[in-house]
Design a protein around this motif. Structure first.
Motif, PDB file in Angstrom:
ATOM      1  N   TYR A  57      99.437  98.309  85.472  1.00  0.00           N
ATOM      2  CA  TYR A  57      98.608  99.491  85.205  1.00  0.00           C
ATOM      3  C   TYR A  57      98.859 100.621  86.190  1.00  0.00           C
ATOM      4  CZ  TYR A  57      96.126  96.138  82.243  1.00  0.00           C
ATOM      5  OH  TYR A  57      95.813  95.190  81.319  1.00  0.00           O
ATOM      6  N   LYS A 111      95.146 102.269  81.569  1.00  0.00           N
ATOM      7  CA  LYS A 111      94.384 101.042  81.796  1.00  0.00           C
ATOM      8  C   LYS A 111      94.232 100.827  83.287  1.00  0.00           C
ATOM      9  CE  LYS A 111      95.862  98.525  77.696  1.00  0.00           C
ATOM     10  NZ  LYS A 111      96.634  97.389  77.223  1.00  0.00           N
ATOM     11  N   THR A 152      99.552 104.005  80.676  1.00  0.00           N
ATOM     12  CA  THR A 152      98.785 102.959  79.992  1.00  0.00           C
ATOM     13  C   THR A 152      97.312 103.344  79.886  1.00  0.00           C
ATOM     14  OG1 THR A 152      98.265 101.795  82.059  1.00  0.00           O
ATOM     15  CG2 THR A 152     100.279 101.116  80.901  1.00  0.00           C
ATOM     16  N   GLU A 211      89.963 100.367  79.720  1.00  0.00           N
ATOM     17  CA  GLU A 211      90.901 101.270  79.076  1.00  0.00           C
ATOM     18  C   GLU A 211      90.194 102.608  78.956  1.00  0.00           C
ATOM     19  OE1 GLU A 211      92.501  98.523  75.794  1.00  0.00           O
ATOM     20  OE2 GLU A 211      92.916 100.583  75.124  1.00  0.00           O
TER      21      GLU A 211
END
Ligand SMILES: Cc1cc2nc3c(=O)[nH]c(=O)nc-3n(C[C@H](O)[C@H](O)[C@H](O)COP(=O)(O)OP(=O)(O)OC[C@H]3O[C@@H](n4cnc5c(N)ncnc54)[C@H](O)[C@@H]3O)c2cc1C
Ligand code: FES
Ligand code: FES
Lengths: 157, 282, 699
Positions: C407, C414, C412, C565
């Motif tokens: 990450y 995330k 991402t 997320e």
């Protein structure tokens, strides 16, 4: 005041009250059925949820005038059923009850779900319970309880 | 004040013709707005017609070129009906929770006319026609022409919505995106609905509706038309000018749920996200 | 020989059936023949002087109850005495109670309440952190020297918002006159807090005030001190009217006018040596106390004690203030000052590591406490600490390192965050022995049934089950032979309030001792009573004035890992997974502890990113369940929790505190995950989509 007739927990009943009374108050005050709880009075928490024609409805937003001719089931009627026993047992076994104020509503929501979908996925369970707030459990054990009930009560729904 | 449960739709129109009544469908807006102390009756300010039990207004019928939805059809029923368009279902499943959806109605969503109403947003997107009746008269109107502002509609005291008609259309991609405070049981801070039909790389039908950013839903048919008939890349290349066209219309407010800067930004992000991904099938 | 089951092995909770079936009589379910209803008339302004009160025509049988009806003192007796029962001359926050309207018909009561006209002379309200009501300080080592020899100093400020308990059952009491005294049945955490406060306001003796706990529909600290306010008001009304009265809050009323978690601002400054070790830390914490101090000083103190969390820092200087503002008074909430502080310190440690370019995981580990280290207040961590093993386990089950690496790729959106933390069990310092002096009683009747007599309240966290289990297990009798009814001050001794994660460790500990005595002395068929009183472990030394010594007899520990997320389009956070590991000594019932873990984490994580409350000129903007957002079933992540045994020698079966521990680490864990997902430092919670957007824009 007006006479309104409906079926409550399997029996026909007529009440003579203002049509703009909340059905929750009719149940709790006039009929002494205090199993349905008031958590918010604005449709947000589901503690007051009952079944109308088999599906979940928040009784705090339901005026008496909307109940005419309907078939209402509250926790007091539901707890006499076999399905209830299965759910009760599952809730206890999975530890799904903490303070318990949300629980009768959760049980009604679970019944409404299983009635329409006897084998729900976790996602479906989450969606079905999304209108019932629980501040104690973080829901995890309630999900497990509903799954367990679906399994143990296979064929009942 | 009078409180009446009409037995038939005809009787309901009869009462309405007196001009003093308000209809209560699911009651999920009215009961909250007129809330009183618990154990006391709701504080309605006018005569009330409890129409929730008019089963004759509870139907979903496929009429070939359109879907006819009876005014009292609740959200849960719509969610389960196979003829209801997917994008509408994507929206409905994000309205409140099951217990509200079991009684809440599109007609009530219209009648309440909140700028943040999700159902209304989809009715704009789908070019919904409303069948509005009063005793002895009937009119049809496009949703855009019925809702005029927050809580304001062109419905007269004697009228009610009988039916909602959704013209049939096919889309290659649809999107419903709602930002609430949480993932269920939340009023929209900002919401977006988009639909597009692309044939052989050409955009044949393009629609975007944005909620909670102005007094009514923002849908700019001129902008959509301007780009109909263009290739995907032509539309996507115009993203800046498309967004610019929306600038004068995206005028959100600050309130207890969010703020204008955020709402504005997200509204434009949503437009861009939809346009730039409209060729990617669901 | 039958081998005895491990105490942690779960049993069915004893009160679930009555709750599931809707039979449990919560306060608002109770009706008393001939009862009246009370409604509160409140101040609409944040600060001012009451000039004139004009009452509507009061029909027969309707009453007003206000400060002039108070027989003794117009103050709600709690730890600090500044909170009036009814505002008399001045009002200090929007929603402050001025009088009650009481009568038989609710609609009439409501209309009367709406028609009370009060003139005020408005004064300038204070909302900023300028008016300190409580100031505390402690230090450790020589912080001045540490900063003088520092190679580098790093400074950050952290902010936290309100959090509302949002128990699903609002506050409430039903009261009636009984034998010339006052009986109050209510949704409360601390029967004796209520009783003592009422005695004080009414100037009544012990035997004139009876307090009974009804099933409590959630509390989380919100029913710790606040019910004393409404109880005193109700008792005054009972005295005047001499009829039963029901006094239940509406949701909005509850949200707008009851205590919440204190908003806070914390400034932290660290001194680092040339090897990048923290050699000293200065910190200054400010809590928004609201209009009255109430418990805020204690909340502040508990917050300050957590200033170094699970890290050892040798030189410290810690200042704290409770600032008085013209807003609703803040008070107890699960965690009691620690959530604000643990958020600040966990973020700070990460931010230091990031600024010096070191892997935060390594940096934190290097500073982690070990057995024998000195606490923030120069006490000693005496007991074994298994935090290392816990972190190891958390890392494994969450796949933390791989994810943290993956990450790092910003695209991402995330992130994964890990907090680790401690929580002091029981009252601070010598509070248990000096102030609370808990008593418990076990009574055996002549049929050998054993009755647990304590004032501990089951508000969902399980003592109705675990106490019976504990006592039955020690006595080696079936659990059915042991009873534990809802506490009623007529019968139960003062075993102290149900707060501070003390219920199992302290009250349960005393019960275990009582049960052992009873067992040794068991006389079949005879009535027997055993009483036990709290005794402070002899190693605990604490000086309240300098805040030095052993602040707590024991600590529970936890590790939270949260994965998120963030949406690129809407900046919304989805919490996908959460893992946690806890050392709470020994679980008296594993499933009950897991329930605390799930629920505490859900609250703690939501505190970090979801739950927004703020005020505008003293008026709370989110005043109902629609606008104050708590997580629903679709918001909570998939959770996986584990407990690791590390028995505490003085706890029953080794048990320590549980309830608060599970909440305090959630916010930093989710904030750290969000921080990674967006590549920006999070210094303020809740990290809402609005604030995440700002962070992305401005860094
Ligand atoms: C907890 C909760 C969550 C909610 N979440 C959402 C959400 O996520 N998104 C959202 O959009 N809304 C939400 N709402 C609002 C509400 O549920 C919807 O607006 C719903 O569609 C209202 O329908 P109803 O039938 O209950 O309306 P009612 O309350 O019965 O009526 C609303 C208005 O419409 C009028 N009306 C009703 N039927 C007709 C008719 N046939 N003709 C003319 N006028 C009519 C009424 O007179 C009234 O003025 C929520 C409400 C609650 C309580
Ligand atoms: S009380 Fe009805 S939904 Fe909360
Ligand atoms: S168990 Fe307390 S709210 Fe659900």
């Amino acid at each position: 005041m007006a006479k309104v007739t409906f079926t409550l927990n399997g029996e026909s009943i007529t009440v003579d009250e203002p049509l703009n009374m909340r059905f929750l108050d009719i149940l709790r005050m006039k009929l002494g059925l205090t199993g349905s709880k008031e958590g918010c009075g604005e449709g947000e928490c589901g503690a007051c949820a009952v079944l109308i024609d088999g599906q979940l409805v928040n009784s705090c937003l339901l005026p008496l005038g909307s109940v005419e001719g309907r078939n209402v089931m509250t926790i007091e009627g539901y707890r006499k059923t076999k399905r209830y026993k299965i759910l009760e047992d599952a809730f206890i076994e999975e530890g799904a009850v903490q303070c318990g104020i949300c629980t009768p509503g959760m049980v009604m929501a679970s019944e409404s779900l299983l009635n329409q979908n006897p084998k729900p996925s976790e996602k479906e369970i989450r969606i079905a319970l999304a209108g019932n707030l629980c501040r104690c459990t973080g829901y995890e054990m309630i999900f497990k309880a509903v799954k367990r009930a679906a399994k143990e009560g296979e064929g009942l729904w | 004040m009078k409180h009446v449960i009409p037995k038939t739709y005809k009787e309901a129109l009869e009462h309405l013709s007196e001009g003093t009544y308000k209809v209560l469908a699911g009651g999920t807006d009215l009961m909250v707005k007129n809330r009183s102390w618990s154990e006391t009756p709701a504080r309605f300010k006018q005569d009330m017609l409890y129409i929730h039990n008019l089963d004759e207004l509870r139907y979903v019928e496929d009429k070939g070129d359109h879907l006819a939805i009876g005014a009292l059809t609740d959200y849960e029923t719509l969610l389960r009906h196979e003829a209801v368009p997917k994008v509408l279902k994507d929206c409905l499943i994000e309205i409140a929770g099951p217990a509200i959806r079991k009684v809440g109605t599109l007609a009530g969503n219209i009648g309440n006319a909140s700028p943040a109403a999700d159902g209304v947003l989809l009715l704009y997107l789908l070019d919904a026609q409303l069948v509005i009746e009063r005793k002895g008269a009937r009119r049809e109107a496009l949703i855009d022409d019925v809702i005029t502002g927050p809580g304001k509609t062109t419905l007269s005291n004697e009228e009610m919505i009988k039916e909602i008609r959704l013209p049939k259309s096919t889309f290659t991609k649809t999107q419903f995106l709602k930002v609430g405070g949480r993932k269920a049981d939340a009023i929209s801070k900002v919401a977006f609905a988009g639909a597009v039909r692309i044939e052989d790389g050409i955009v044949k039908d393009l629609r975007m509706a944005i909620g909670a950013v102005n007094v009514t839903v923002v849908r700019l048919r001129e902008v959509e038309k301007l780009h109909t008939g263009e290739t995907i890349s032509a539309v996507q290349d115009s993203i800046v000018s498309i967004k610019n066209a929306y600038v004068p219309h995206i005028k959100p407010i600050d309130d207890q749920r969010s703020n204008r800067v955020y709402r504005k930004r997200v509204a434009f992000n949503m437009i861009e996200d939809f346009i730039m991904n409209m060729h990617i099938q669901d | 020989m039958k081998t005895k089951k491990d105490i942690s092995e779960s049993i069915r909770k004893v009160d679930s059936e009555e709750k599931i079936s809707g039979r449990a009589p919560y306060t608002s379910d109770i009706s008393v023949e001939g009862m009246l209803y009370a409604k509160t008339v409140r101040s609409p302004i944040a600060r001012g002087v009451i000039k004139n009160v004009k009452l509507p025509d009061m029909p027969e049988g309707y009453y007003t109850v206000d400060a002039s009806d108070i027989p003794s003192r117009n103050v709600v007796s709690m730890i600090y005495e500044d909170w009036p029962v009814f505002a008399e001359k001045e009002v200090n926050f929007i929603g402050e109670p001025i009088m009650l309207i009481v009568g038989p018909d609710k609609e009439t009561v409501m209309n009367l309440a709406d028609n009370v006209e009060i003139d005020y002379e408005e004064k300038n309200p204070v909302f900023d952190f300028s008016n300190s009501g409580v100031r505390l300080h402690f230090d450790k080592g020589d912080v001045v020297n540490a900063f003088e020899r520092a190679a580098k100093t790093i400074e950050y400020e952290y902010e936290t918002g309100y959090q509302e308990q949002a128990y699903i059952e609002p506050q409430g009491f039903v009261g009636y006159i009984e034998d010339g005294g006052y009986t109050l049945v209510g949704s409360i955490q601390c029967p004796y807090y209520v009783k003592n406060a009422v005695m004080d306001t009414m100037g009544e003796d012990e035997d004139k005030v009876r307090v009974i706990q009804a099933p409590v529909g959630g509390a989380f600290g919100g029913k710790e001190e606040f019910p004393s306010v409404t109880a005193c008001q109700l008792a005054v009304a009972l005295k005047k009217i001499q009829k039963p009265i029901k006094f239940i809050y509406e949701r909005e009323e509850d949200m707008e006018t009851t205590t919440k978690r204190h908003p806070s601002k914390t400034k932290m400054e660290a001194a680092l040596d040339e090897h990048n070790n923290i050699i000293g830390m200065r910190s200054r914490i400010g809590l928004d106390g609201g209009a009255y101090i109430g418990l805020s000083g204690v909340v502040l103190s508990r917050g300050m004690l957590a200033v170094t969390n699970a890290y050892t820092i040798d030189n410290l200087d810690v200042h704290g203030d409770v600032f008085l503002t013209n807003t609703v008074p803040n008070g107890a909430f699960r965690g009691f000052g620690a959530p604000q502080m643990i958020f600040a310190i966990e973020m700070f440690i990460h931010h230091i590591a990031k600024d010096i370019g070191e892997d935060p995981y390594v940096f934190r580990k290097r500073h982690m406490v070990k057995q024998g280290d000195k606490t923030s207040t120069s006490g000693t961590f005496r007991d074994p600490i298994i935090l290392d093993d816990m972190i190891q386990k958390a890392v494994e089950i969450s796949n933390y390192h791989d994810k943290a690496k993956a990450y790092e790729d910003r695209d991402t959106y995330k992130g994964i965050g890990m907090s680790w933390f401690l929580h002091g069990c029981g009252f601070t310092g010598s509070g248990e022995s000096d102030i609370i002096k808990a008593n418990v009683k076990l009574r055996k009747d002549d049929e050998d049934n054993v009755h647990i007599l304590v004032a501990a309240v089951d508000m969902g966290q399980g003592p109705k089950t675990t106490f019976r289990k504990l006592v039955a297990d020690i006595l080696d009798v079936p659990i059915e032979q042991v009873t534990f009814n809802y506490p009623d001050t007529r019968y139960v001794p003062d075993s102290g309030p149900t707060v501070a994660s003390r219920t199992m460790m302290v009250v349960g500990g005393l019960l275990a001792r009582a049960a052992k005595t009873l067992k040794e002395d068991w006389k079949e068929g005879e009535e027997q009573t055993v009483v036990k009183q709290y005794e402070q472990p002899d190693y605990v030394e604490w000086d309240q004035d300098t805040m030095r010594g052993d602040a707590y007899p024991a600590y529970s520990w936890g590790v939270n890992v949260v994965e998120v997320e963030v949406s690129k389009v809407t900046y919304e956070v989805t919490v996908t997974n959460a893992w946690s590991i806890y050392d709470l000594g020994k679980a008296i019932d594993e499933r009950i502890v897991m329930g605390q873990a799930d629920g505490g984490q859900a609250q703690g994580i939501a505190y970090g990113y979801l739950e927004v409350m703020n005020h505008e000129n003293g008026k709370l903007k989110q005043k109902n369940m629609t606008d104050y957002i708590i997580p629903t079933s679709v918001d909570v992540p998939k959770m996986e929790n584990h407990i690791m045994d590390n028995p505490y020698p003085l706890g029953p079966y080794g048990a320590k505190g549980v309830g608060e521990l599970t909440l305090v680490g959630g916010a930093p864990a989710v904030a750290l995950a969000i921080e990674q997902a967006i590549g920006r430092k999070v210094r303020k919670i809740p990290a809402t989509p609005e604030s995440i957007m700002e962070l992305i824009d401005n860094g």
